[in-house]
Design a protein around this motif. Structure first.
Motif, PDB file in Angstrom:
ATOM      1  N   LEU A  17       2.848  -9.378  -3.726  1.00 50.64           N
ATOM      2  CA  LEU A  17       3.022  -9.289  -2.278  1.00 50.64           C
ATOM      3  C   LEU A  17       2.929  -7.857  -1.757  1.00 50.64           C
ATOM      4  CD1 LEU A  17       3.536 -10.849   0.301  1.00 50.64           C
ATOM      5  CD2 LEU A  17       5.981 -10.608  -0.119  1.00 50.64           C
ATOM      6  N   THR A  18       3.533  -6.910  -2.452  1.00 48.98           N
ATOM      7  CA  THR A  18       3.485  -5.522  -1.978  1.00 48.98           C
ATOM      8  C   THR A  18       2.066  -4.956  -2.038  1.00 48.98           C
ATOM      9  OG1 THR A  18       4.115  -4.717  -4.171  1.00 48.98           O
ATOM     10  CG2 THR A  18       5.882  -5.015  -2.558  1.00 48.98           C
ATOM     11  N   GLU A  19       1.320  -5.332  -3.087  1.00 48.56           N
ATOM     12  CA  GLU A  19      -0.076  -4.884  -3.180  1.00 48.56           C
ATOM     13  C   GLU A  19      -0.919  -5.498  -2.071  1.00 48.56           C
ATOM     14  OE1 GLU A  19      -0.499  -4.128  -7.980  1.00 48.56           O
ATOM     15  OE2 GLU A  19      -0.749  -6.157  -7.203  1.00 48.56           O
ATOM     16  N   LYS A  20      -0.671  -6.761  -1.761  1.00 47.09           N
ATOM     17  CA  LYS A  20      -1.398  -7.421  -0.671  1.00 47.09           C
ATOM     18  C   LYS A  20      -1.099  -6.735   0.656  1.00 47.09           C
ATOM     19  CE  LYS A  20      -1.746 -11.978  -2.790  1.00 47.09           C
ATOM     20  NZ  LYS A  20      -1.324 -13.385  -2.720  1.00 47.09           N
ATOM     21  N   LYS A  21       0.169  -6.407   0.881  1.00 42.69           N
ATOM     22  CA  LYS A  21       0.548  -5.724   2.116  1.00 42.69           C
ATOM     23  C   LYS A  21      -0.120  -4.353   2.205  1.00 42.69           C
ATOM     24  CE  LYS A  21       4.978  -7.958   2.975  1.00 42.69           C
ATOM     25  NZ  LYS A  21       6.441  -7.777   3.036  1.00 42.69           N
ATOM     26  N   ALA A  22      -0.229  -3.671   1.076  1.00 40.97           N
ATOM     27  CA  ALA A  22      -0.883  -2.361   1.052  1.00 40.97           C
ATOM     28  C   ALA A  22      -2.369  -2.486   1.385  1.00 40.97           C
ATOM     29  CB  ALA A  22      -0.705  -1.706  -0.318  1.00 40.97           C
ATOM     30  N   VAL A  24      -3.793  -4.929   3.171  1.00 44.83           N
ATOM     31  CA  VAL A  24      -3.880  -5.281   4.595  1.00 44.83           C
ATOM     32  C   VAL A  24      -3.656  -4.039   5.455  1.00 44.83           C
ATOM     33  CG1 VAL A  24      -2.814  -6.619   6.454  1.00 44.83           C
ATOM     34  CG2 VAL A  24      -3.286  -7.705   4.271  1.00 44.83           C
ATOM     35  N   ALA A  25      -2.708  -3.205   5.091  1.00 45.58           N
ATOM     36  CA  ALA A  25      -2.429  -1.981   5.855  1.00 45.58           C
ATOM     37  C   ALA A  25      -3.618  -1.021   5.795  1.00 45.58           C
ATOM     38  CB  ALA A  25      -1.175  -1.301   5.313  1.00 45.58           C
ATOM     39  N   GLU A  26      -4.219  -0.884   4.616  1.00 47.39           N
ATOM     40  CA  GLU A  26      -5.370   0.007   4.458  1.00 47.39           C
ATOM     41  C   GLU A  26      -6.553  -0.467   5.296  1.00 47.39           C
ATOM     42  OE1 GLU A  26      -8.498   1.428   0.999  1.00 47.39           O
ATOM     43  OE2 GLU A  26      -6.593   0.578   0.391  1.00 47.39           O
ATOM     44  N   VAL A  27      -6.834  -1.763   5.237  1.00 42.67           N
ATOM     45  CA  VAL A  27      -7.952  -2.321   6.006  1.00 42.67           C
ATOM     46  C   VAL A  27      -7.651  -2.245   7.503  1.00 42.67           C
ATOM     47  CG1 VAL A  27      -9.322  -4.399   6.446  1.00 42.67           C
ATOM     48  CG2 VAL A  27      -8.716  -3.789   4.106  1.00 42.67           C
ATOM     49  N   SER A  28      -6.417  -2.503   7.894  1.00 44.14           N
ATOM     50  CA  SER A  28      -6.035  -2.403   9.304  1.00 44.14           C
ATOM     51  C   SER A  28      -6.243  -0.995   9.837  1.00 44.14           C
ATOM     52  CB  SER A  28      -4.569  -2.788   9.487  1.00 44.14           C
ATOM     53  OG  SER A  28      -4.370  -4.137   9.180  1.00 44.14           O
ATOM     54  N   GLU A  29      -5.935  -0.010   9.014  1.00 46.85           N
ATOM     55  CA  GLU A  29      -6.137   1.387   9.394  1.00 46.85           C
ATOM     56  C   GLU A  29      -7.621   1.676   9.624  1.00 46.85           C
ATOM     57  OE1 GLU A  29      -5.764   5.678   7.173  1.00 46.85           O
ATOM     58  OE2 GLU A  29      -4.231   4.175   6.740  1.00 46.85           O
ATOM     59  N   GLN A  30      -8.471   1.151   8.743  1.00 46.52           N
ATOM     60  CA  GLN A  30      -9.918   1.346   8.903  1.00 46.52           C
ATOM     61  C   GLN A  30     -10.442   0.619  10.146  1.00 46.52           C
ATOM     62  OE1 GLN A  30     -11.995   3.306   7.125  1.00 46.52           O
ATOM     63  NE2 GLN A  30     -10.219   4.018   5.987  1.00 46.52           N
ATOM     64  N   VAL A  31      -9.959  -0.594  10.371  1.00 45.04           N
ATOM     65  CA  VAL A  31     -10.411  -1.401  11.510  1.00 45.04           C
ATOM     66  C   VAL A  31      -9.972  -0.761  12.824  1.00 45.04           C
ATOM     67  CG1 VAL A  31     -10.131  -3.645  12.646  1.00 45.04           C
ATOM     68  CG2 VAL A  31     -10.577  -3.546  10.203  1.00 45.04           C
ATOM     69  N   THR A  70      -8.962 -13.602   2.840  1.00 48.15           N
ATOM     70  CA  THR A  70      -7.690 -13.886   3.511  1.00 48.15           C
ATOM     71  C   THR A  70      -6.982 -12.605   3.921  1.00 48.15           C
ATOM     72  OG1 THR A  70      -6.611 -14.053   1.353  1.00 48.15           O
ATOM     73  CG2 THR A  70      -7.300 -16.123   2.396  1.00 48.15           C
ATOM     74  N   LEU A  71      -7.085 -11.569   3.097  1.00 46.83           N
ATOM     75  CA  LEU A  71      -6.433 -10.300   3.424  1.00 46.83           C
ATOM     76  C   LEU A  71      -7.139  -9.620   4.598  1.00 46.83           C
ATOM     77  CD1 LEU A  71      -5.698  -8.914  -0.157  1.00 46.83           C
ATOM     78  CD2 LEU A  71      -4.183 -10.191   1.359  1.00 46.83           C
ATOM     79  N   VAL A  72      -8.446  -9.699   4.626  1.00 44.45           N
ATOM     80  CA  VAL A  72      -9.188  -9.089   5.733  1.00 44.45           C
ATOM     81  C   VAL A  72      -8.934  -9.864   7.021  1.00 44.45           C
ATOM     82  CG1 VAL A  72     -11.465  -8.439   6.588  1.00 44.45           C
ATOM     83  CG2 VAL A  72     -10.928  -8.155   4.180  1.00 44.45           C
ATOM     84  N   ARG A  73      -8.827 -11.183   6.924  1.00 38.73           N
ATOM     85  CA  ARG A  73      -8.515 -11.990   8.116  1.00 38.73           C
ATOM     86  C   ARG A  73      -7.191 -11.538   8.730  1.00 38.73           C
ATOM     87  NH1 ARG A  73     -10.152 -16.677   4.999  1.00 38.73           N
ATOM     88  NH2 ARG A  73     -12.287 -17.149   5.579  1.00 38.73           N
TER      89      ARG A  73
END
Length: 185
Positions: A17-22, A24-31, A70-73
């Protein structure tokens, strides 16, 4: 930097879960700073080919990763790119760039030389692009090219004015030289 790199035949790596959150946070920052996102299917490419593509993307300033859909979504949910969620099916490589045409240019040029690399869709803020739309975007000049053309256009009148001002003393010197040549002859 956490991301998944999968080639044909490998099993999907499961993240906690923590890796998934990381991720998602990284991709959100790029987006958050993105002007374009391009999705492409990479099935059947060799590691060498993917490495070449990543090197080209790095030079162009494109964030290029293989990520779980799913993580990018989750990362694009609630952003101007949320319409792209419907196109996230299958093994995809994501190209995200702050320059509106950089990701499209890099991925489209790679797709021209590698038939196994297929562009599926793309998006600009609040607009989803199909494969033809991504190709059209790739054919547009980049921001730097447009700025250099604008600068050239703005500089042209000044250059012409300086040339015109320079002609007056040049013609005067030529006239004096001609008069001097006539008197000596």
């Amino acid at each position: 930097m956490l991301y998944l790199t999968l080639t044909e035949g490998e099993k999907t790596l499961s993240l906690n879960l923590t890796e998934k959150k990381a991720v998602v946070a990284e991709v959100s920052e790029q987006v958050a700073s993105a002007q374009a996102i391009v999705l492409a299917e990479y099935r059947g490419l060799s590691v060498t080919q993917i490495t070449t593509l990543r090197a080209e993307a790095r030079k162009a300033g494109v964030y290029l990763r293989v990520l779980k859909n799913t993580l990018v979504r989750r990362a694009i949910d609630g952003t101007p790119f949320s319409g792209l969620s419907n196109d996230m099916v299958g093994p995809l490589m994501f190209g995200i760039s702050a320059d509106p045409v950089a990701a499209a240019k890099v991925m489209n040029s790679f797709a021209k030389t590698n038939d196994k690399f297929v562009i599926k869709a793309g998006a600009m803020p609040n607009e989803v692009l199909d494969q033809a739309g991504v190709k059209a975007l790739a054919s547009m000049p980049s921001r730097e090219e447009l700025l250099s053309k604008l600068l050239g256009t703005m500089q042209a009148p000044v250059v012409k004015f300086v040339q015109t001002l320079n002609e007056v003393p040049t013609k005067f010197v030529r006239c004096l030289a001609a008069v001097n040549d006539q008197k000596t002859a």
